[in-house]
Design an enzyme around this catalytic site. Structure first.
Site, PDB file in Angstrom:
ATOM      1  N   LYS A   1       0.841  -1.203   0.000  1.00  0.00           N
ATOM      2  CA  LYS A   1       0.000   0.000   0.000  1.00  0.00           C
ATOM      3  C   LYS A   1       0.870   1.245   0.000  1.00  0.00           C
ATOM      4  CE  LYS A   1      -3.914  -2.178   0.279  1.00  0.00           C
ATOM      5  NZ  LYS A   1      -4.723  -2.245  -0.927  1.00  0.00           N
ATOM      6  N   CYS A   2       0.360   2.314  -0.607  1.00  0.00           N
ATOM      7  CA  CYS A   2       1.089   3.580  -0.602  1.00  0.00           C
ATOM      8  C   CYS A   2       1.262   4.026   0.838  1.00  0.00           C
ATOM      9  CB  CYS A   2       0.335   4.636  -1.408  1.00  0.00           C
ATOM     10  SG  CYS A   2       0.616   4.408  -3.176  1.00  0.00           S
ATOM     11  N   PRO A   3       2.409   4.608   1.140  1.00  0.00           N
ATOM     12  CA  PRO A   3       3.419   5.145   0.221  1.00  0.00           C
ATOM     13  C   PRO A   3       4.548   4.177  -0.131  1.00  0.00           C
ATOM     14  CG  PRO A   3       3.971   5.861   2.413  1.00  0.00           C
ATOM     15  CD  PRO A   3       2.703   5.009   2.536  1.00  0.00           C
TER      16      PRO A   3
END
Length: 76
Positions: free
Chosen positions: A14-16
């Site tokens: 998942k970002c970041p």
């Protein structure tokens, strides 16, 4: 003979995290180099192009079967 660009496999992250992994890899590459980033997080479609624009990197996005594939070129 041309060699394949290095690939960052950020699928499932998942970002970041995809952007952070990409940033670290780009820092170690010489100017004009290319890097492939594979990601599945939909936010990568926003975050990676934004990072590229902010840092003058060119990129091409390809999307297939839920996988985002970015070919990023570091400025020369």
């Amino acid at each position: 003979m041309a060699t394949e660009p290095p690939t960052i496999d950020a699928m499932g992250l998942k970002c970041p995290l995809p952007v952070l992994k990409m940033e670290k890899a780009l820092a170690g590459l010489p100017p004009g180099s290319t890097l492939t980033v594979l990601a599945t997080d939909p936010m990568a479609k926003v975050d990676i192009p934004l990072y590229c624009r902010q840092n003058a990197h060119a990129y091409v996005l390809d999307e297939a079967d839920g996988v985002l594939s970015f070919l990023i070129t570091k400025p020369a």
